[in-house]
Design a protein around this motif. Structure first.
Motif, short mmCIF file in Angstrom:
data_model
loop_
_atom_site.label_atom_id
_atom_site.label_comp_id
_atom_site.label_asym_id
_atom_site.label_seq_id
_atom_site.Cartn_x
_atom_site.Cartn_y
_atom_site.Cartn_z
N ALA A 326 60.84 36.18 31.32
CA ALA A 326 60.00 36.01 30.14
C ALA A 326 59.02 37.16 29.96
N GLY A 327 58.95 38.05 30.94
CA GLY A 327 58.07 39.20 30.83
C GLY A 327 57.30 39.44 32.11
N PRO A 328 56.51 40.52 32.14
CA PRO A 328 55.73 40.85 33.34
C PRO A 328 54.71 39.77 33.67
N ILE A 329 54.29 39.75 34.92
CA ILE A 329 53.25 38.83 35.39
C ILE A 329 52.06 39.69 35.81
N VAL A 330 50.94 39.57 35.10
CA VAL A 330 49.75 40.36 35.38
C VAL A 330 48.77 39.52 36.18
N LEU A 331 48.24 40.12 37.25
CA LEU A 331 47.27 39.45 38.11
C LEU A 331 45.90 40.09 37.90
N GLY A 332 44.88 39.29 37.77
CA GLY A 332 43.52 39.80 37.59
C GLY A 332 42.60 38.70 37.14
N ARG A 333 41.37 39.06 36.79
CA ARG A 333 40.40 38.04 36.40
C ARG A 333 40.25 37.92 34.88
N HIS A 334 41.01 38.71 34.11
CA HIS A 334 40.96 38.57 32.65
C HIS A 334 41.65 37.27 32.24
N GLU A 335 41.11 36.63 31.22
CA GLU A 335 41.67 35.34 30.79
C GLU A 335 43.09 35.44 30.29
N ALA A 336 43.53 36.66 29.90
CA ALA A 336 44.90 36.84 29.41
C ALA A 336 45.91 36.98 30.54
N CYS A 337 45.45 37.17 31.78
CA CYS A 337 46.37 37.35 32.91
C CYS A 337 47.19 36.08 33.13
N GLN A 338 48.46 36.28 33.49
CA GLN A 338 49.30 35.13 33.80
C GLN A 338 48.83 34.46 35.09
N PHE A 339 48.45 35.28 36.09
CA PHE A 339 47.92 34.73 37.34
C PHE A 339 46.47 35.18 37.46
N GLN A 340 45.55 34.26 37.18
CA GLN A 340 44.13 34.59 37.18
C GLN A 340 43.53 34.40 38.57
N VAL A 341 42.70 35.37 38.95
CA VAL A 341 41.98 35.32 40.23
C VAL A 341 40.50 35.43 39.91
N SER A 342 39.69 34.54 40.48
CA SER A 342 38.31 34.42 40.05
C SER A 342 37.36 35.44 40.66
N SER A 343 37.74 36.12 41.72
CA SER A 343 36.84 37.05 42.40
C SER A 343 36.38 38.16 41.47
N ARG A 344 35.06 38.39 41.41
CA ARG A 344 34.51 39.43 40.53
C ARG A 344 34.71 40.82 41.13
N ARG A 345 35.17 40.91 42.34
CA ARG A 345 35.46 42.22 42.94
C ARG A 345 36.83 42.75 42.50
N LEU A 346 37.55 41.94 41.75
CA LEU A 346 38.85 42.38 41.24
C LEU A 346 38.69 42.97 39.85
N SER A 347 39.60 43.85 39.50
CA SER A 347 39.61 44.38 38.14
C SER A 347 40.10 43.29 37.19
N ARG A 348 39.72 43.43 35.93
CA ARG A 348 40.16 42.44 34.94
C ARG A 348 41.68 42.40 34.86
N LEU A 349 42.32 43.57 34.88
CA LEU A 349 43.78 43.66 34.96
C LEU A 349 44.05 44.44 36.24
N HIS A 350 44.44 43.76 37.29
CA HIS A 350 44.44 44.36 38.63
C HIS A 350 45.82 44.85 39.07
N ALA A 351 46.83 44.00 38.94
CA ALA A 351 48.18 44.35 39.41
C ALA A 351 49.21 43.69 38.50
N CYS A 352 50.45 44.11 38.65
CA CYS A 352 51.50 43.63 37.75
C CYS A 352 52.82 43.52 38.49
N ILE A 353 53.56 42.45 38.23
CA ILE A 353 54.92 42.28 38.73
C ILE A 353 55.86 42.32 37.53
N PHE A 354 56.91 43.13 37.62
CA PHE A 354 57.81 43.31 36.48
C PHE A 354 59.21 43.65 36.97
N THR A 355 60.17 43.52 36.08
CA THR A 355 61.55 43.91 36.40
C THR A 355 61.90 45.20 35.68
#
Length: 412
Positions: A326-355
């Motif tokens: 269905a598309g890439p999976i973005v990890l970070g603390r931004h509300e648009a991320c598919q996998f949200q992480v609450s730590s403020r030490r992370l970037s809003r858009l931190h990492a990405c998993i894709f094919t």
């Protein structure tokens, strides 16, 4: 002015005045390709004018086999950027083997159809070459896509260059293009397509001068050399090579006659349309015995056997699953991320998993505190392959450890 909303994953290419990156659109959950001009390239420079001219020309175009440009702008740093659709595929030479007339015809037919549509809309490419074409992966094989119209022009307009200038890539330029870039027509693009076909069949271009004047003289005056097509060594039915067999080199007299017309010095003597050209090539390749259509065309990349990615964390009992198709999976603390992480030490858009090309990848999105994969710090711009066999892999986003695993079954 508007900043580019897409995050860079990795570079795809670099030129004298700009670069191209694979990026992620986190909001629409998809991959895109973004071209940037360097900040030192002035907005009113010739390079910037051509760049925005290409963007304006392609913006909103939805033609068969031509990459779509979606938007462009100038950011707060003065860099002009252009976002395009992402094509998951390979360059033609990585797929089409020498002597494969069926595959060469599929390329000529697809690119030719795109050229006829462009020409019908009054657009001339002027720089068709293998670097400007990708073979897009499909479940029934592949299809060619023109990915760059960098020096395309409207046929009804004056050319952006002065009379007598040389504009294009010399190995694929027609005689009339060497004489005067300003006065060329659709036959120029069909000439370049024939040169590409010749190179794919033989493994080398028809003309390969030691320098530009020598190459110019060959294109303008020398006859097209007869094809010498290398074919693989004969093999047993089980696929093993016969003992003592060597690579064969065969002639192709019917394709030779095709090339004489397709690359005629006078553009009026060439084929009148790309459709006519592709049909003529198919007949010639069949007559020369260089035609072996597969019983069942296969995709360029095998589909993932386990496309569902499972996320878990030692700190949290919750398990999340996403279908990577269905598309890439973005990890970070931004509300648009598919996998949200609450730590403020992370970037809003931190990492990405894709094919990409049938493989699963993890990329750090130039994050503030970095990404650690399997105990090693990742370098931004260099994605790492992820296991697709069900093996559990560890990702650390600053102080948060996340376990990921490809699993069977639907996402949950």
């Amino acid at each position: 002015m508007a900043d580019c909303p897409h995050k860079r994953i990795r570079p795809l290419g670099e030129g004298a005045v700009g670069d191209v990156h694979l990026c992620v659109d986190v909001f629409d959950r998809r991959l895109v390709v973004v071209k940037w001009l360097r900040a030192e390239v002035h907005e009113n420079s010739e390079a910037a004018v051509r760049f925005t001219r290409e963007a304006d020309l392609m913006l909103g175009m939805n033609l068969f086999g031509v990459i779509r440009v979606e938007t462009w702008n100038v950011d707060d740093y003065g860099r002009t950027w252009m976002a395009m659709e992402f094509v998951d595929g390979l360059v033609p030479s990585a797929v089409i083997r020498p002597g494969d007339g069926w595959a060469a015809h599929r390329l000529i037919e697809g690119v030719g159809r795109s050229l006829d549509e462009l020409h019908g809309d009054g657009v001339l490419h002027r720089d068709l070459k293998p670097d400007n074409v990708l073979l897009r992966n499909r479940s029934d094989g592949w299809e060619p896509v023109i990915i760059d119209l960098g020096i395309a022009k409207w046929l009804s307009e004056e050319a952006a260059t002065t009379t007598g200038s040389v504009f294009g890539t010399p190995h694929y330029m027609s005689p009339e293009q060497f004489r005067d870039t300003k006065h060329v027509g659709p036959a120029t693009d069909r000439y370049a397509l024939a040169v590409m076909c010749y190179e794919l069949l033989c493994g080398r271009p028809p003309f390969d001068g030691r320098n530009l004047p020598d190459l110019l003289q060959q294109h303008m005056n020398a006859p097209v050399p007869p094809l010498r097509v290398p074919l693989p060594a004969q093999a047993h039915e089980n696929g093993s090579t016969l003992h003592g067999s060597e690579q064969r080199v065969v002639s192709a007299p019917n394709i030779d006659r095709f090339m004489q017309r397709a690359m005629a010095k006078d553009p009026r003597q060439r084929y009148s349309s790309s459709r006519e050209q592709s049909d003529a090539f198919a007949q010639a390749a069949m007559a020369d015995g260089l035609w072996a259509a597969p019983a069942q065309p296969q995709p360029l990349f095998p589909p993932l056997e386990m496309p569902t990615i499972q996320f878990s964390s030692p700190q949290e009992p919750t398990v999340k699953r996403f279908d990577v198709r269905a598309g890439p999976i973005v990890l970070g603390r931004h509300e648009a991320c598919q996998f949200q992480v609450s730590s403020r030490r992370l970037s809003r858009l931190h990492a990405c998993i894709f094919t990409h090309r049938g493989q699963l990848w993890l990329a750090d999105l130039h994050s503030q505190n970095g990404t650690v994969f399997q105990g090693r710090s990742m370098t931004p711009g260099i994605p790492s392959p992820l296991p697709t066999d069900g093996t559990v892999a560890s990702i650390r986003l600053y102080d948060r450890e996340i376990l990921i695993q490809a699993v069977p079954g639907p996402p949950g």
